[in-house]
Design an enzyme around this catalytic site. Structure first.
Site, PDB file in Angstrom:
ATOM      1  N   HIS A  87      22.172 -17.716  94.085  1.00 43.60           N
ATOM      2  CA  HIS A  87      23.004 -18.523  94.990  1.00 43.60           C
ATOM      3  C   HIS A  87      24.346 -18.887  94.363  1.00 43.60           C
ATOM      4  CE1 HIS A  87      21.028 -22.258  93.239  1.00 43.60           C
ATOM      5  NE2 HIS A  87      22.208 -22.770  93.478  1.00 43.60           N
ATOM      6  N   ASP A 223      15.732 -16.445  92.061  1.00 47.17           N
ATOM      7  CA  ASP A 223      17.113 -16.884  92.267  1.00 47.17           C
ATOM      8  C   ASP A 223      17.998 -16.573  91.050  1.00 47.17           C
ATOM      9  OD1 ASP A 223      19.410 -18.109  93.110  1.00 47.17           O
ATOM     10  OD2 ASP A 223      18.440 -19.948  93.794  1.00 47.17           O
ATOM     11  N   SER A 652      22.857 -25.492  88.564  1.00 44.56           N
ATOM     12  CA  SER A 652      22.326 -24.232  89.071  1.00 44.56           C
ATOM     13  C   SER A 652      22.701 -23.098  88.128  1.00 44.56           C
ATOM     14  CB  SER A 652      22.891 -23.940  90.458  1.00 44.56           C
ATOM     15  OG  SER A 652      22.240 -24.726  91.408  1.00 44.56           O
TER      16      SER A 652
END
Ligand code: ARG
Length: 774
Positions: A87, A223, A652
């Site tokens: 992402h 991810d 992230s």
């Protein structure tokens, strides 16, 4: 099953489980030695503080980068290979995707360096050093200095210190304030802007579970995406050039394939964006009732309208994929946060803490004089902000949340120069807009935006107090009798800003009249103008009062609890959080395990639901249980796991690192039960969701066959360099063919029931010796 290749010593570490100590705090790496190291050792850290953060010698910090200014990445090879989340790389992957080469859907793997894809808008910042500059910034400033003077002096000094540290532009440097203006630190970075896309799994792996599973545990998402940082041949940061060479990081993280257990030590290194842990009940009220509620309402509408168009046409789906995902992410966050605040009684908790604070303050005359009115001031400032806050939220979410209006807003610098009728400056300002305009239209579909415009302008007109709306906007609305479809027709039929061709023609020959007469520009300009003159001054005054009161509040809190080691709120600077691998109990009678497996992916599989499609290849690997050395001791393929590390957005892509400094996972999300985590850390619920390093390697190796990437990593098992790696490191001349042949021969010789087999192979001067264990 072939589990270990080559002689591999298996160390079984017998460590006593530590009491599950939940680990709150996003710590500044340079202070670890003083504040945290002993505690970290107790929980299982085996490294020295210098091995984590050192200015002079290579340390863990050298493997961590700020990715694009919004995420974290880490080096996992000596050739600048960078790991981050899917992402985080999403908009780059999208930018290279077309209906013919749909890398979002199909994934992308560069099997050689020449195949890697440059991303002109991307950069990474690598930390050179950080320094405490509080003394310099606050020199001569005391309790009696006026707020205005304090603000002016600190701002000036922060800038001056940063400018000096930039060494004439060689470094990116800035000073940030900590603990609400009580401390100041300088950060110095090198910025590398040649960052190429190396690999990405298909979205059916990288975004498996989609928005349904987002912010949730149990999770099954791969991810991750891979990039490579390049530098000039003489080792300097440089813009993209085919002559650039892979960056040589001072440190890269070995990737671990060892198992993990409940209570194992885990730390997360990265760039958390923003937390508001010192926010009072007064601020919380605005957060719940104004920010979150409006964001939910406005984004829900926009997402619905975008989705309709995306479902109609694959080209629109690709164009809007990245915008949709990032809008959806904090839409769901706001829903979860408001629900959580109710459920966890966050407001009540804050009010109780504030009452305790007030009692402590009042108990002492000097404290009372210094801090007695602080909470009151915070309350008053927030009341003033509350009156205008919706205007700010709607400006961001509705006005600038409409693409054509955002583009119109971006014309402002050009507009300002055109007003001065300086042709030279106007030409330059128009040129500066070229790339903005190009990337805007690359992902633009006017019919979708037109619907969003009509819907969001209607909300703006209905929800913002009339006296805070500009007259020009109100009369336009009146002209169309409050029919926003008609208003949208007018704007989209007459604005040049909805057409790439017309916008480029305008930039070629920019004229003040043309911009002034553009209806999209008129709307945005009137709203911004009105905001600047009628709203911003009151807000600025209230915010200055709030800043002052918050500074005193935090200073007082630290005085109130002298034994507590405080950590500062996240502010996009490098932090380290440490804790352990931990499951949790989401509700009475339910216990969540700390890891998920490929089995769970198959359970969720649904070929009729785009979010839960499982690629054929992955299904096939599942059926044949072809997990190789990436399986755990039970033969399962671990996909995700959770730790109690304290993280937030911006983290992230951060590495999850074990006590030996090896990568055991990549952090990518938080959990639904702790959506209030940016406001309060709750040890029972706050978890960090990570992708397991073995799933990472499995996808790269078995799913994608990108062994070129596996080969450049340092793969370790229980601290030992692994099979393949040791083989190629120890015998650099060995051809992989020879090694392959040896493995095949060993496999063939390994009979059912036998525990190991040894094979020797020679070809000229090259030789391979290996041992396979069952
Ligand atoms: N919640 C994640 C974060 O904020 C982002 C996940 C993106 N995935 C998605 N399905 N939108 O870091």
């Amino acid at each position: 099953m072939l589990k270990r290749i080559l002689s591999l010593l298996l160390f079984v570490s017998l460590s006593l489980p530590f009491a599950a100590k939940a680990d709150e705090g996003m710590w500044l790496p340079m202070l670890i030695k003083r504040l945290n190291h002993t505690d970290m050792q107790k929980q299982g850290l085996q490294l020295t503080a210098e091995e984590i953060y050192s200015v002079n010698n290579s340390s863990l910090k050298d493997a961590i980068v700020q990715f694009g200014g919004f995420c974290t990445g880490e080096f996992i090879s000596s050739e600048g290979l960078l790991l981050t989340n899917h992402h985080c790389g999403y908009s780059s992957i999208q930018s290279h995707s077309t209906t013919e080469h749909d890398y979002l859907t199909d994934g992308f793997w560069a099997m050689a360096k020449e195949k890697e894809l440059p991303n002109p808008e991307l950069f990474v910042d690598i930390l050179v050093r950080m320094d405490d500059v509080t003394g310099q910034v606050l020199e001569g400033i005391s309790n009696t200095t006026s707020e205005q003077e304090r603000a002016q002096k600190t701002a000036q000094r922060m800038q001056a210190i940063a400018r000096e540290a930039s060494n004439n532009g060689q470094y990116v440097s800035y000073v940030r304030d900590f603990f609400n203006g009580n401390e100041f630190y300088l950060f110095v970075y090198e910025r590398f802007s040649d960052v190429r896309l190396v690999g990405a799994p298909p979205s059916s792996i990288g975004k498996f579970g989609g928005d349904t599973d987002n912010w949730m545990w149990p999770r099954h998402t791969g991810d991750f995406s891979l990039f490579r940082v390049y530098m000039s041949p003489d080792g300097k940061p440089a813009d993209y050039s085919p002559n650039n060479v892979p960056y040589k990081p001072k440190h890269h993280l070995p990737v671990s394939i060892s198992g993990k257990e409940q209570s194992d030590f885990a730390m997360v290194f990265g760039f958390p964006g923003r937390t508001k842990r010192f926010m009072t009940s007064h601020g919380l009220k605005l957060e719940v009732n104004q920010l979150n509620k409006s964001r939910i309402k406005l984004r829900e509408k926009k997402l619905g309208l975008w989705k309709e168009e995306m479902d109609k046409d694959p080209a629109t789906r690709i164009k809007y994929a990245s915008k949709y995902a990032s809008t959806a992410n904090y839409y769901k966050y706001s829903i979860g946060q408001n629900e959580g605040i109710e459920r966890m009684k966050t407001m009540e908790g804050k009010i109780a803490d504030e009452a305790k604070f007030q009692t402590w303050v009042t108990a002492d005359a000097q404290r009372k004089a210094q801090y007695g009115d602080v909470l009151n001031q915070i309350g008053n400032a927030n009341n003033q902000i509350e009156k205008y806050n919706l205007g700010t939220v709607y400006l961001n979410e509705a006005v600038l949340g409409t693409e054509v209006l955002l583009l119109a807003y971006r014309m402002t610098p050009l507009y300002n120069v055109l007003k001065l009728s300086n042709a030279e400056a106007a030409k330059k300002a128009a040129e500066d807009l070229e790339s903005t305009v190009e990337s805007h239209f690359k992902n633009y579909y006017a019919p979708a935006d037109k619907k969003v415009f009509a819907a969001l302008m209607k909300y703006y007109s209905e929800d913002i107090p009339k006296e805070q709306q500009p007259d020009a906007f109100k009369s336009m609305v009146k002209k169309y009798n409050g029919n926003f479809e008609k208003l949208a027709d007018y704007v989209f039929n007459n604005s040049f800003l909805v057409s790439e061709e017309k916008t480029e023609a305008f930039l070629q020959n920019p004229a003040l009249k043309k911009l002034e007469n553009d209806p999209a520009f008129q709307i945005v300009n009137s709203i911004i103008d009105n905001y600047r003159s009628n709203i911003a001054p009151s807000l600025a005054e209230a915010n200055a009062k709030l800043a002052q009161a918050n500074r005193l509040y935090v200073a007082a809190l630290r005085q109130m609890n002298p034994d507590k080691v405080y950590y500062p709120d996240a502010n996009s600077t490098m932090r380290l959080s440490y804790g352990t691998v931990q499951g949790y109990s989401p509700q009475d009678g339910v216990r969540y395990n700390y890891y998920t497996t490929l089995e769970g992916i198959m359970d969720k599989a649904d070929s009729t639901n785009e979010e839960f499609i499982v690629p054929d290849k992955l299904q096939q690997l599942y059926r044949t249980k072809n997990y190789g050395r990436y399986a755990n001791e039970k033969g399962e393929l671990v996909v995700n796991f959770i730790t109690n590390n304290d993280i937030t957005g911006g983290n992230s892509g951060s590495p999850v690192i074990n006590g030996r400094g090896e990568l055991i996972g990549v952090a990518f999300d938080g959990n639904w039960e702790a959506m209030t985590g940016d406001l309060v850390y709750d040890p029972d619920y706050k978890r960090c969701i990570n992708m397991d390093s073995r799933y990472l390697l499995f996808i790269i190796d078995k799913f994608a066959g990108a062994t070129n990437l596996i080969n450049e990593m340092t793969i370790v098992d229980n601290g030992n360099p692994d099979a393949g790696d040791a083989a190629s490191a120890a015998i650099p001349n060995v051809t992989s063919d020879l090694l392959e042949a040896a493995i095949e021969e060993a496999k063939a010789e390994l009979k059912e029931g036998e525990s190991k087999v040894k094979v020797k192979k020679k070809e000229g001067k090259k030789s391979v010796k290996l041992e396979i264990r069952n």
